[in-house]
Design a protein around this motif. Structure first.
Motif, short mmCIF file in Angstrom:
data_model
loop_
_atom_site.label_atom_id
_atom_site.label_comp_id
_atom_site.label_asym_id
_atom_site.label_seq_id
_atom_site.Cartn_x
_atom_site.Cartn_y
_atom_site.Cartn_z
N LEU A 30 -1.53 -40.00 -68.84
CA LEU A 30 -0.50 -40.14 -68.07
C LEU A 30 0.27 -38.87 -67.43
O LEU A 30 1.06 -38.68 -66.44
CB LEU A 30 0.79 -41.01 -68.54
CG LEU A 30 0.60 -42.37 -68.61
CD1 LEU A 30 1.62 -43.14 -69.52
CD2 LEU A 30 0.15 -43.11 -67.43
N ALA A 31 0.03 -37.69 -67.79
CA ALA A 31 0.57 -36.47 -67.62
C ALA A 31 0.53 -35.84 -66.20
O ALA A 31 1.39 -35.81 -65.71
CB ALA A 31 0.15 -35.30 -68.50
N GLU A 32 -0.76 -36.05 -65.76
CA GLU A 32 -0.79 -35.69 -64.30
C GLU A 32 -0.13 -36.51 -63.31
O GLU A 32 0.39 -36.05 -62.43
CB GLU A 32 -2.45 -35.51 -63.96
CG GLU A 32 -2.50 -35.14 -62.52
CD GLU A 32 -4.08 -34.98 -62.14
OE1 GLU A 32 -4.54 -34.54 -61.09
OE2 GLU A 32 -4.93 -34.88 -63.45
N GLN A 33 -0.12 -37.94 -63.54
CA GLN A 33 0.49 -39.00 -62.82
C GLN A 33 1.94 -38.70 -62.77
O GLN A 33 2.57 -38.83 -61.92
CB GLN A 33 0.19 -40.23 -63.23
CG GLN A 33 -1.45 -40.67 -63.06
CD GLN A 33 -1.70 -41.92 -63.81
OE1 GLN A 33 -1.53 -42.34 -64.91
NE2 GLN A 33 -2.40 -42.83 -62.96
N VAL A 34 2.57 -38.50 -63.99
CA VAL A 34 4.20 -38.41 -64.26
C VAL A 34 4.48 -37.03 -63.42
O VAL A 34 5.54 -37.19 -62.74
CB VAL A 34 4.47 -38.27 -65.71
CG1 VAL A 34 5.77 -37.77 -65.86
CG2 VAL A 34 4.05 -39.48 -66.48
N LEU A 35 3.84 -36.13 -63.50
CA LEU A 35 4.13 -34.81 -62.81
C LEU A 35 4.01 -35.09 -61.24
O LEU A 35 5.03 -34.69 -60.24
CB LEU A 35 3.33 -33.70 -63.10
CG LEU A 35 3.40 -33.22 -64.68
CD1 LEU A 35 2.42 -31.99 -64.79
CD2 LEU A 35 4.98 -32.63 -64.94
N SER A 36 2.80 -35.67 -60.72
CA SER A 36 2.96 -35.90 -59.28
C SER A 36 3.87 -36.94 -58.72
O SER A 36 4.26 -36.52 -57.70
CB SER A 36 1.19 -36.20 -58.99
OG SER A 36 1.10 -37.60 -59.79
N GLN A 37 4.19 -38.09 -59.44
CA GLN A 37 4.88 -38.96 -59.08
C GLN A 37 6.23 -38.59 -58.92
O GLN A 37 7.29 -39.00 -58.28
CB GLN A 37 4.94 -40.41 -59.99
CG GLN A 37 3.60 -41.08 -59.90
CD GLN A 37 3.48 -41.74 -58.37
OE1 GLN A 37 4.47 -41.99 -57.77
NE2 GLN A 37 2.26 -41.68 -57.86
N THR A 38 6.74 -37.68 -60.20
CA THR A 38 8.18 -37.29 -60.13
C THR A 38 8.26 -36.23 -59.07
O THR A 38 9.35 -36.31 -58.39
CB THR A 38 8.36 -36.16 -61.32
OG1 THR A 38 8.16 -36.95 -62.48
CG2 THR A 38 9.74 -35.70 -61.27
N LEU A 39 7.27 -35.36 -58.55
CA LEU A 39 7.24 -34.44 -57.28
C LEU A 39 7.42 -35.47 -56.15
O LEU A 39 8.54 -35.25 -55.33
CB LEU A 39 5.93 -33.75 -57.25
CG LEU A 39 6.14 -33.05 -56.14
CD1 LEU A 39 7.16 -31.78 -56.00
CD2 LEU A 39 4.81 -32.06 -56.07
N LEU A 40 6.74 -36.50 -56.10
CA LEU A 40 6.92 -37.29 -54.76
C LEU A 40 8.15 -38.11 -54.85
O LEU A 40 9.01 -38.05 -53.74
CB LEU A 40 5.65 -38.37 -54.82
CG LEU A 40 4.40 -38.14 -54.53
CD1 LEU A 40 3.26 -39.29 -54.85
CD2 LEU A 40 4.36 -37.32 -53.18
#
Length: 508
Positions: A30-40
């Motif tokens: 989930l790490a990459e998804q969390v970071l990218s979704q947080t940015l979005l």
């Protein structure tokens, strides 16, 4: 700390079968998804300040609670630095100072910014602090230690600019934000494995590339003619950053630092002029003369500084004269051995204009500045100062006549000027002996009979300086001063004047 609220907002819960839906498991994928979704989510249109503030707080909680292996090891080696860099850039924009109108020219006041700016600054700074703590934690880890350099390469520049923006006392800072920024700057330097901010920017050795170029690359869009006044902190960040780099590293970045310095110095506001001249002075002191000669850079700087000599602000004139003294060392390496002694060189032009202004200047702050800096130009010209002796004599006599306050800075500067002039142009002093002797004796009498609040150490310094000049005049006139002072010594009852004459007579 419970991260369920953040994961719920991103709709990225990872629940094992039979698991508690209120306690989502933070797993490595989930790490990459969390970071990218947080940015979005943070950058999405229509997201208000309160929503963004909530994301910032959740992101801080994520960085504090997440495991390093999950945060840095769950993504591809190239994805993590880029995602973190984009996040840091977005957070920096969120906490950035409001843009100012470019044509107002008014410095921002303490009430000129959003009242929530300090809170945004603190919240973002805490996020950056948590991120740097995680980076520091993996430095000794073999599987993750290799990621430190690329991660810092993506986040160090924006974090540095953010910290320097708030680390000093400015209208947009408060004690809390300054303390946070100082701590953040210390953590950044430590995470980079450097011993100081200067080493962080320049690199450990001359061959090692530091982060100065990256920082200047981020500042460049804000340092153009049309944008630099819209960002009230940019000039201060540039000034402070520039002064961290010295010789021999600074010459590698001359193309990026000289235009903004000239731009600041050409402004109509005194504060910006002084800041620009100080930047130019630092460049002159720390860039080899050969690099300044290229593309006529030294002449460009000289003309910019010479133009400021017509200003009427004492503080500006002070920094300009100090800068010109060092620039003349670059422009005229050997003025004493010039093949064309009657040529009008830069030093002659500056001294001629300064003496012209000094003759008619009546404001004490400017008189003090001129007199304090005049000896440096006399020393620079050496024997060639003889070309200016007629005007220099009028200035010396005029300034010795006027008391300029408790510190007597103007008189002390003029006495030092006279001393240097006698030492360098002594063959031409005999014909001016009468005028100079009268001016010195009159000043000694005025100082010794002065009933004002001038401190005794200042009076002593004036009498000592005048005595030194009398002794030098006596030497260059082959003892004529002793002969002329004989009658005065026996007919005068002023103790201070008698003491000065006695020192001249006893000196061999």
């Amino acid at each position: 700390m419970d991260l369920s609220r953040l994961l719920k907002s991103l709709q990225l819960e990872s629940q094992p079968e039979g698991g508690d839906p209120e306690c989502p498991a933070v797993t490595a994928p989930l790490a990459e998804q969390v970071l990218s979704q947080t940015l979005l989510l943070f950058s999405a249109e229509g997201v208000g300040g309160s929503a963004q503030a909530g994301v910032v707080r959740d992101l801080r909680a994520l960085f504090e609670a997440a495991d390093c292996q999950w945060l840095f090891g769950g993504c591809s080696p190239s994805a993590t630095p880029k995602l973190l860099g984009d996040l840091v850039t977005a957070l920096s924009h969120y906490a950035a100072l409001p843009k100012q109108e470019s044509d107002t020219g008014n410095p921002p006041s303490e009430d000129g910014f959003d009242t929530t700016a300090a809170d945004r600054t603190t919240d973002v700074g805490l996020v950056f602090r948590s991120l740097l703590a995680k980076v520091e934690a993996i430095k000794g880890s073999k599987p993750l230690g290799a990621m430190v350099r690329p991660i810092l390469g993506s986040v160090a520049g924006p974090i540095y600019i953010f910290a320097v923006t708030h680390h000093a006392e400015k209208p947009w800072t408060c004690p809390r934000s300054r303390s946070m920024a100082q701590e953040l700057l210390t953590l950044l330097v430590q995470a980079a494995g450097c011993g100081s901010v200067a080493e962080f920017l320049r690199g450990e050795s001359e061959d090692e590339e530091g982060r100065f170029a990256a920082v200047m690359g981020l500042l460049k869009p804000e340092l153009t003619k049309d944008t630099w006044k819209r960002s009230p902190a940019t000039k201060h960040v540039f000034f402070w950053t520039l002064h961290q780099i010295t010789r021999p590293w600074l010459s590698h970045h001359l193309e990026s630092i000289l235009p903004p310095s000239l731009l600041f110095s050409d402004d109509y506001q005194e504060e910006n002029k002084i800041l620009g001249v100080c930047c130019l002075h630092h460049i002159i002191l720390n860039v080899p003369a050969a690099d300044l000669y290229q593309f006529n850079r030294a002449q460009v700087v000289y003309h910019a500084l010479y133009h400021h000599l017509y200003a009427r602000e004492a503080q500006l004139i002070q920094v300009v004269l100090l800068c010109l003294v060092d620039l003349l060392l670059v422009l005229e390496r050997y003025p004493h051995w010039s093949q064309e002694p009657r040529a009008a060189t830069a030093c002659h032009e500056v001294l001629q204009l300064v003496l012209t202004h000094m003759e008619v200047e009546h404001r004490l702050p400017l008189r003090r500045v001129y007199a304090r800096n005049l000896p440096a130009f006399v020393k620079r010209l050496g024997i060639l100062v003889a070309r200016h002796l007629k005007r220099l004599e009028r200035v010396i006599v005029g300034y010795l006549e006027v008391c300029d306050g408790p510190d007597e800075a103007a008189r002390l500067g003029i006495l030092e000027t006279l001393k240097c002039t006698i030492q360098h142009a002594w063959p031409r002093m005999a014909c001016r002996l009468t005028v100079l002797l009268k001016a010195l004796l009159r000043m000694i009498w005025d100082v010794s009979t002065d009933g004002s609040l001038t401190p005794e150490p200042v009076k002593t310094a004036l009498l000592h300086g005048a005595t030194e000049c009398l002794i030098l005049l006596n030497h260059c006139s082959q003892g004529q001063v002793k002969i002329l002072l004989e009658g005065i010594y026996h007919s005068c009852d002023n103790c201070s004047l008698q003491a000065c004459i006695r020192q001249v007579q006893e000196n061999t």
